[in-house]
Design a protein around this motif. Sequence first.
Motif, mmCIF file in Angstrom:
data_model
loop_
_atom_site.group_PDB
_atom_site.id
_atom_site.type_symbol
_atom_site.label_atom_id
_atom_site.label_comp_id
_atom_site.label_asym_id
_atom_site.label_seq_id
_atom_site.Cartn_x
_atom_site.Cartn_y
_atom_site.Cartn_z
ATOM 1 N N PHE A 73 0.812 -1.213 0.000
ATOM 2 C CA PHE A 73 0.000 0.000 0.000
ATOM 3 C C PHE A 73 0.850 1.269 0.000
ATOM 4 C CE2 PHE A 73 -2.643 -3.226 2.254
ATOM 5 C CZ PHE A 73 -3.587 -3.380 1.256
ATOM 6 N N ASN A 74 2.065 1.170 0.512
ATOM 7 C CA ASN A 74 2.942 2.343 0.545
ATOM 8 C C ASN A 74 3.856 2.415 -0.673
ATOM 9 O OD1 ASN A 74 4.531 0.156 1.117
ATOM 10 N ND2 ASN A 74 5.592 1.077 2.862
ATOM 11 N N SER A 75 3.540 1.596 -1.679
ATOM 12 C CA SER A 75 4.351 1.576 -2.894
ATOM 13 C C SER A 75 3.916 2.700 -3.836
ATOM 14 C CB SER A 75 4.208 0.220 -3.587
ATOM 15 O OG SER A 75 5.101 0.108 -4.671
ATOM 16 N N SER A 76 4.538 2.765 -5.013
ATOM 17 C CA SER A 76 4.213 3.773 -6.019
ATOM 18 C C SER A 76 4.172 3.123 -7.391
ATOM 19 C CB SER A 76 5.263 4.887 -6.018
ATOM 20 O OG SER A 76 6.528 4.385 -6.429
ATOM 21 N N GLU A 77 3.655 3.844 -8.375
ATOM 22 C CA GLU A 77 3.600 3.299 -9.728
ATOM 23 C C GLU A 77 5.009 3.020 -10.259
ATOM 24 O OE1 GLU A 77 1.293 5.781 -12.262
ATOM 25 O OE2 GLU A 77 -0.625 5.198 -11.372
ATOM 26 N N ASP A 78 5.943 3.912 -9.964
ATOM 27 C CA ASP A 78 7.326 3.701 -10.408
ATOM 28 C C ASP A 78 7.920 2.438 -9.795
ATOM 29 O OD1 ASP A 78 7.318 5.954 -11.988
ATOM 30 O OD2 ASP A 78 8.219 7.253 -10.469
ATOM 31 N N ALA A 79 7.593 2.190 -8.527
ATOM 32 C CA ALA A 79 8.110 1.001 -7.853
ATOM 33 C C ALA A 79 7.525 -0.269 -8.463
ATOM 34 C CB ALA A 79 7.795 1.064 -6.365
ATOM 35 N N GLY A 104 -4.489 9.133 -1.448
ATOM 36 C CA GLY A 104 -3.708 9.033 -2.676
ATOM 37 C C GLY A 104 -2.828 7.796 -2.717
ATOM 38 N N ARG A 105 -2.926 6.934 -1.700
ATOM 39 C CA ARG A 105 -2.097 5.715 -1.666
ATOM 40 C C ARG A 105 -2.727 4.626 -2.533
ATOM 41 N NH1 ARG A 105 -1.022 4.165 4.475
ATOM 42 N NH2 ARG A 105 0.525 2.793 3.492
ATOM 43 N N LEU A 106 -1.895 3.699 -2.989
ATOM 44 C CA LEU A 106 -2.376 2.595 -3.816
ATOM 45 C C LEU A 106 -3.297 1.689 -3.004
ATOM 46 C CD1 LEU A 106 0.860 1.547 -5.753
ATOM 47 C CD2 LEU A 106 -0.937 3.122 -6.475
ATOM 48 N N ARG A 107 -4.274 1.109 -3.687
ATOM 49 C CA ARG A 107 -5.214 0.205 -3.027
ATOM 50 C C ARG A 107 -4.685 -1.228 -2.955
ATOM 51 N NH1 ARG A 107 -11.531 1.508 -4.138
ATOM 52 N NH2 ARG A 107 -11.500 3.742 -3.654
ATOM 53 N N GLY A 108 -3.578 -1.492 -3.629
ATOM 54 C CA GLY A 108 -2.968 -2.816 -3.534
ATOM 55 C C GLY A 108 -3.283 -3.750 -4.677
ATOM 56 N N TYR A 109 -3.979 -3.277 -5.689
ATOM 57 C CA TYR A 109 -4.299 -4.118 -6.839
ATOM 58 C C TYR A 109 -4.412 -3.236 -8.083
ATOM 59 C CZ TYR A 109 -9.022 -2.276 -6.185
ATOM 60 O OH TYR A 109 -10.089 -1.442 -6.065
ATOM 61 N N GLY A 110 -4.524 -3.866 -9.249
ATOM 62 C CA GLY A 110 -4.682 -3.108 -10.482
ATOM 63 C C GLY A 110 -4.291 -3.926 -11.698
ATOM 64 N N HIS A 111 -4.156 -3.256 -12.810
ATOM 65 C CA HIS A 111 -3.796 -3.913 -14.072
ATOM 66 C C HIS A 111 -2.478 -3.367 -14.601
ATOM 67 C CE1 HIS A 111 -8.152 -4.678 -13.873
ATOM 68 N NE2 HIS A 111 -7.893 -5.754 -14.595
#
Length: 270
Positions: A73-79, A104-111
């Motif tokens: 959850f504390n990650s980023s798109e770049d990471a 604005g934090r990531l929800r932990g999932y995606g494409h």
Amino acid sequence: KSRKRKRKRKKKNQIEEKNTGDDIASINKSGSAAILDIILDKEKKGEKSADMVNAVRERLASKTTVYVEGIPFNSSEDAVRCFFEQNGCKDVIELRLPKWQDTGRLRGYGHVVFKTEGSRHRALTEVSGKNMGSRYIVVKEPNEPISVTISKTRDQPSGCRVVFIKNLPYDVTENDVQETFRVCGKILEGGVRLALNSQTKQPKGFGYVDFKNPEGAATAVSKASKPFGITMKGRPIFVDYEENTMKGSFRTTGGKLWSKEHGSSDNKKR
């Protein structure tokens, strides 16, 4: 004469088999990107409509897309991009990672979308199961894209020029919406209004488009009622007529009151 016809038929079949083999080899060599290039080339020559190209692009995108869960959850798109590149998938071309609107934090999932099917296969078979930070990454096949359509469009209210739009990407801008809907008809200055989160000022995923003429609104609703008729960043957009009056507190993405920035919508010349 019968033998002559047979020889001609045999020669014709051999040529067709060779051409078919060449086509298959070309597709296997280049993959989805080559098919899309062919479709785009035909569009430039007027052989395919823009709607057809968008529909094909959506279908081809699913061939190079994976669904990912377990992202810290504390990650980023770049990471996330770096994680896949370090594990052999070096051609990431798009990340669709939902974020919490309040933090604005990531929800932990995606494409994750790759350029080639090879990277997609590697992500599914080799990357899935690896650790990213303290979390266990799972990579799956994505669900088939679902088009947001209305089985039957309702009658247009008399004189209605405004449409309600939803299922927008959360990182969309007013200019993005303007460019997407301008093909339907002329849009009033300041005619694109996106609902914003009061805390983060980020779009909520829905908004309104104010056309100069009712014909523009009718075109937008009709176009969106078809499968993948209107899409933005891979998401099909729902469009319907809007009959309610805009609230006086509605603000632009810049934070200013819309009525002060563009004047009362009721008094604008159409």
